[in-house]
Design a protein around this motif. Structure first.
Motif, mmCIF file in Angstrom:
data_model
loop_
_atom_site.group_PDB
_atom_site.id
_atom_site.type_symbol
_atom_site.label_atom_id
_atom_site.label_comp_id
_atom_site.label_asym_id
_atom_site.label_seq_id
_atom_site.Cartn_x
_atom_site.Cartn_y
_atom_site.Cartn_z
ATOM 1 N N HIS A 103 0.734 -1.259 0.015
ATOM 2 C CA HIS A 103 -0.102 0.064 0.069
ATOM 3 C C HIS A 103 0.805 1.284 0.076
ATOM 4 O O HIS A 103 2.218 0.986 0.309
ATOM 5 C CB HIS A 103 -0.979 0.094 1.144
ATOM 6 N N GLY A 104 0.182 2.526 -0.538
ATOM 7 C CA GLY A 104 1.065 3.618 -0.290
ATOM 8 C C GLY A 104 1.153 4.022 1.145
ATOM 9 O O GLY A 104 0.897 3.551 1.989
ATOM 10 N N ALA A 105 1.862 5.245 1.023
ATOM 11 C CA ALA A 105 2.459 6.197 2.300
ATOM 12 C C ALA A 105 0.915 6.093 3.455
ATOM 13 O O ALA A 105 -0.087 6.473 2.564
ATOM 14 C CB ALA A 105 2.964 7.287 1.993
ATOM 15 N N ALA A 159 0.336 5.231 -5.105
ATOM 16 C CA ALA A 159 -0.510 3.942 -5.828
ATOM 17 C C ALA A 159 -1.153 4.242 -7.218
ATOM 18 O O ALA A 159 -0.990 3.450 -8.060
ATOM 19 C CB ALA A 159 -1.679 3.639 -4.829
ATOM 20 N N TYR A 160 -1.609 5.514 -7.309
ATOM 21 C CA TYR A 160 -2.182 5.946 -8.628
ATOM 22 C C TYR A 160 -0.967 5.947 -9.805
ATOM 23 O O TYR A 160 -1.078 5.442 -10.955
ATOM 24 C CB TYR A 160 -2.655 7.349 -8.641
ATOM 25 N N ASP A 161 0.328 6.384 -9.192
ATOM 26 C CA ASP A 161 1.391 6.640 -10.193
ATOM 27 C C ASP A 161 1.804 5.236 -10.643
ATOM 28 O O ASP A 161 2.254 4.836 -11.758
ATOM 29 C CB ASP A 161 2.450 7.316 -9.589
ATOM 30 N N ALA A 162 1.774 4.248 -9.639
ATOM 31 C CA ALA A 162 2.419 2.943 -9.890
ATOM 32 C C ALA A 162 1.412 2.294 -10.987
ATOM 33 O O ALA A 162 1.913 1.604 -11.795
ATOM 34 C CB ALA A 162 2.071 2.180 -8.583
ATOM 35 N N GLY A 163 0.135 2.666 -10.801
ATOM 36 C CA GLY A 163 -0.921 1.934 -11.645
ATOM 37 C C GLY A 163 -0.615 2.447 -13.119
ATOM 38 O O GLY A 163 -0.730 1.648 -14.185
ATOM 39 N N LYS A 164 -0.594 3.831 -13.159
ATOM 40 C CA LYS A 164 -0.164 4.639 -14.516
ATOM 41 C C LYS A 164 1.070 3.968 -15.240
ATOM 42 O O LYS A 164 0.875 3.698 -16.369
ATOM 43 C CB LYS A 164 -0.344 5.787 -14.230
ATOM 44 N N VAL A 165 1.993 3.699 -14.551
ATOM 45 C CA VAL A 165 3.170 3.417 -15.033
ATOM 46 C C VAL A 165 3.157 1.884 -15.585
ATOM 47 O O VAL A 165 3.465 1.340 -16.651
ATOM 48 C CB VAL A 165 4.343 3.321 -14.013
ATOM 49 N N ALA A 166 2.514 1.007 -14.730
ATOM 50 C CA ALA A 166 2.080 -0.366 -15.254
ATOM 51 C C ALA A 166 1.316 -0.356 -16.424
ATOM 52 O O ALA A 166 1.458 -1.288 -17.135
ATOM 53 C CB ALA A 166 1.466 -1.119 -13.973
ATOM 54 N N GLY A 167 0.441 0.489 -16.508
ATOM 55 C CA GLY A 167 -0.659 0.287 -17.582
ATOM 56 C C GLY A 167 0.057 0.892 -18.861
ATOM 57 O O GLY A 167 -0.162 0.296 -19.851
ATOM 58 N N GLU A 168 1.212 1.717 -18.747
ATOM 59 C CA GLU A 168 1.933 2.174 -20.137
ATOM 60 C C GLU A 168 3.005 1.088 -20.347
ATOM 61 O O GLU A 168 3.115 0.691 -21.505
ATOM 62 C CB GLU A 168 2.543 3.260 -19.802
ATOM 63 N N ARG A 169 3.648 0.319 -19.294
ATOM 64 C CA ARG A 169 4.507 -0.650 -19.493
ATOM 65 C C ARG A 169 3.843 -1.771 -20.127
ATOM 66 O O ARG A 169 4.467 -2.609 -21.068
ATOM 67 C CB ARG A 169 5.212 -0.833 -18.255
ATOM 68 N N SER A 192 -5.465 1.485 -1.937
ATOM 69 C CA SER A 192 -4.404 1.283 -2.932
ATOM 70 C C SER A 192 -4.527 0.719 -4.091
ATOM 71 O O SER A 192 -4.150 1.222 -5.268
ATOM 72 C CB SER A 192 -3.096 0.845 -2.037
ATOM 73 N N GLY A 193 -5.244 -0.339 -3.949
ATOM 74 C CA GLY A 193 -5.714 -1.214 -5.158
ATOM 75 C C GLY A 193 -6.424 -0.489 -6.226
ATOM 76 O O GLY A 193 -6.317 -0.215 -7.244
ATOM 77 N N ARG A 194 -7.287 0.265 -5.528
ATOM 78 C CA ARG A 194 -8.397 1.080 -6.485
ATOM 79 C C ARG A 194 -7.658 2.184 -7.009
ATOM 80 O O ARG A 194 -8.070 2.731 -8.340
ATOM 81 C CB ARG A 194 -9.663 1.605 -5.499
ATOM 82 N N GLN A 195 -6.715 2.967 -6.313
ATOM 83 C CA GLN A 195 -6.077 3.988 -7.009
ATOM 84 C C GLN A 195 -5.193 3.563 -8.088
ATOM 85 O O GLN A 195 -4.873 4.084 -9.187
ATOM 86 C CB GLN A 195 -5.239 4.747 -5.974
ATOM 87 N N PHE A 196 -4.581 2.359 -8.034
ATOM 88 C CA PHE A 196 -3.533 1.589 -8.874
ATOM 89 C C PHE A 196 -4.449 1.455 -10.314
ATOM 90 O O PHE A 196 -4.146 1.703 -11.359
ATOM 91 C CB PHE A 196 -3.264 0.521 -8.335
ATOM 92 N N ILE A 197 -5.857 0.862 -9.973
ATOM 93 C CA ILE A 197 -6.488 0.666 -11.137
ATOM 94 C C ILE A 197 -6.905 1.817 -11.959
ATOM 95 O O ILE A 197 -6.932 1.899 -13.106
ATOM 96 C CB ILE A 197 -7.888 -0.018 -10.699
#
Length: 494
Positions: A103-105, A159-169, A192-197
């Protein structure tokens, strides 16, 4: 359909599971084509153009050093210790990935906050005239106005940024099937999971109204006694350990490094009478106080301690988690084995998972395939999972009472493994050609596994580019694949 009710037992037997794993492996290896070339060209498909999957959230200048010494309270940053290229050999592509993310901070836990407030109370009566320049900020300072255990806005953005990067990668892979997500059922982990999505889908980032965010596919209960590979808690022998080796290790080191710091602060803060525990709590405020807002803002607590003291603080968390959940823990690898077995089942496109104590929930997840999987968890569980892998291991146990002048160099550094929003990735690489030069050796496999820790490709002397033939990967997680010695949890508890 989103699910949060789960079966407590897998119906397949261990013998059946192993047979299915072998069958899955045989099918995968049968796709090889006998080409007589070594693959030397590189395929840029799916590789970030920046050459770095995720940029640091914080400045690379003045306060980078302190933020990298906060152990599990460090903000996320890519590891920079791998020279392996993200590029893949021509004819190879990522055909599946499992992302495991913390999870994020967050704000302090309820228990930690009590200890923090106790320490701050000792400083509350100091007047401005009594405070030296480096502690003038204490005049009127408080640490209130937050919900314990909850994500900070900075953590939401992580968490959001991690999801955005994963979506691009993994955008090419994501087009083949929907992202599938699973979360341990703690509010900060689920959010955190929801922000990632949200980030993965390239939707706008926002704060508030969590219900408007897309939900994870499966939430796994963290109630006592519930089997949960993302937050193991059912190893009875571990639960009755008294004292816990991690507690002993952190107290050993605290008794070495904290007294000189307490002496220094008590000399300039009259009447404070700060204890070793107070020092540890006040140092934690550098992270908790800095990571409250979307934009990182360095807390004055970060400048209240020296670079040497921050290095000692970092080591406190290293020995604590090493002996509580890592290679120095009697049950660390046992707890992490079940998740590794689920990853193996995904890699082999089977729904039959070797049982390793923390019963898997694979019957409600897709059986592998060309897909992006994302699981959301806690730092302790991720350390236990890492303990099953052949990476970032130290040749000798971490000493708990080294000299403050000579903390040994070591690979198990918590701030570099499980910072806030820390992540592991298990990439399945499928190649259309069957001969690939790896360390000047030929291999006839067409399927490889590449492991990333905080976006740094993990390598060994033999597999210098991180592409591990799937047969070799399975051998490297033999402990988990043979059941993870779960019997030790029951026998030792009697």
């Amino acid at each position: 359909m989103k699910q949060d009710v789960f079966p407590s037992q897998h119906t397949g037997t261990k013998k059946q599971s192993r047979r299915s794993l072998k069958t899955g492996l045989a099918v995968m290896l049968s796709v090889s084509f006998a080409l007589g070339l070594f693959l030397t060209q590189r395929d840029q498909e799916g590789v970030p153009s920046s050459g770095n999957v995720m940029k640091r959230h914080w400045n690379s200048g003045g306060f980078e050093e302190v933020f990298s010494k906060l152990g599990p309270y460090s903000p996320y940053a890519d590891r920079t210790d791998s020279s392996a290229s993200y590029d893949l050999p021509s004819g190879c592509e990522v055909s599946q990935v499992t992302i495991l993310q913390r999870h994020g901070a967050r704000y302090p836990t309820k228990k930690a906050n009590v200890v923090i407030q106790t320490a701050l109370t000792k400083l509350a009566n100091l007047t401005a005239s009594q405070l030296p320049s480096e502690f003038k900020f204490l005049d009127g300072y408080t640490f209130f106005g937050f919900e314990v255990d909850a994500l900070t806005d900075f953590g939401r953005k992580e968490a959001y940024d991690a999801g955005k990067v994963a979506g691009e990668r993994y955008q090419k892979l994501a087009k083949k099937s929907n992202l599938w997500t699973r979360s341990s059922d703690e509010a900060r982990v689920v959010e955190s999971g929801r922000q990632f999505i949200q980030g993965f889908n390239s939707a706008p980032f926002f704060i508030g109204n969590v219900s408007a965010l897309p939900n994870v596919d499966v939430k796994i209960s963290e109630e006592d006694g519930f089997v949960n590979p993302l937050s193991p808690s059912t190893c009875e022998a571990e639960n009755v350990l008294d004292p816990n080796p991690g507690d002993v290790a952190e107290e050993d080191w605290l008794s070495v490094y904290a007294p000189p710091i307490a002496k220094r602060l008590n000399a300039v803060l009259p009447g404070a009478n700060l204890s070793n525990t107070d020092i540890n709590s006040l140092m934690s405020l550098c992270g908790f106080d800095s990571l409250r807002n979307v934009t990182l803002s360095k807390s004055p607590w970060c400048d209240a301690f020296t670079a040497k003291e921050w290095k000692m603080n970092e080591y406190y968390f290293d020995v604590s988690k090493y002996y509580a959940h890592g290679h120095g823990a009697p049950f660390g690898a046992i707890n992490g084995a079940s998740y590794i077995d689920e990853v193996v089942a995904r890699l082999l496109d089977t729904d039959q998972v070797v049982q390793a104590g923390v019963t898997n929930l694979s019957l409600i997840s897709p059986a592998g395939g060309e897909r992006v999987f994302a699981d959301f968890s806690h730092d302790n569980a991720m350390v236990e999972i890492l303990t099953n892998l052949p990476f970032l291991t130290d040749k000798t146990p971490l000493p708990t009472t080294p000299s403050t002048e000579s903390i040994p160099s070591h690979k198990f550094v918590v701030s570099e493994i499980v910072p806030f929003s820390g992540r592991f990735a298990f990439e399945r690489i499928t190649c259309t050609a069957t001969k690939y030069r790896n360390n000047n050796k030929k291999t006839k496999t067409s399927v490889f596994v590449r492991t990333l820790v905080n976006n740094a490709i993990q390598t060994t002397h033999k597999y210098w580019d991180g592409l591990v033939p799937i047969e070799a990967f399975l051998k490297s997680v033999k402990f988990a694949q043979e059941g993870g010695d779960w019997a030790k949890c029951a026998v030792a508890a009697k």
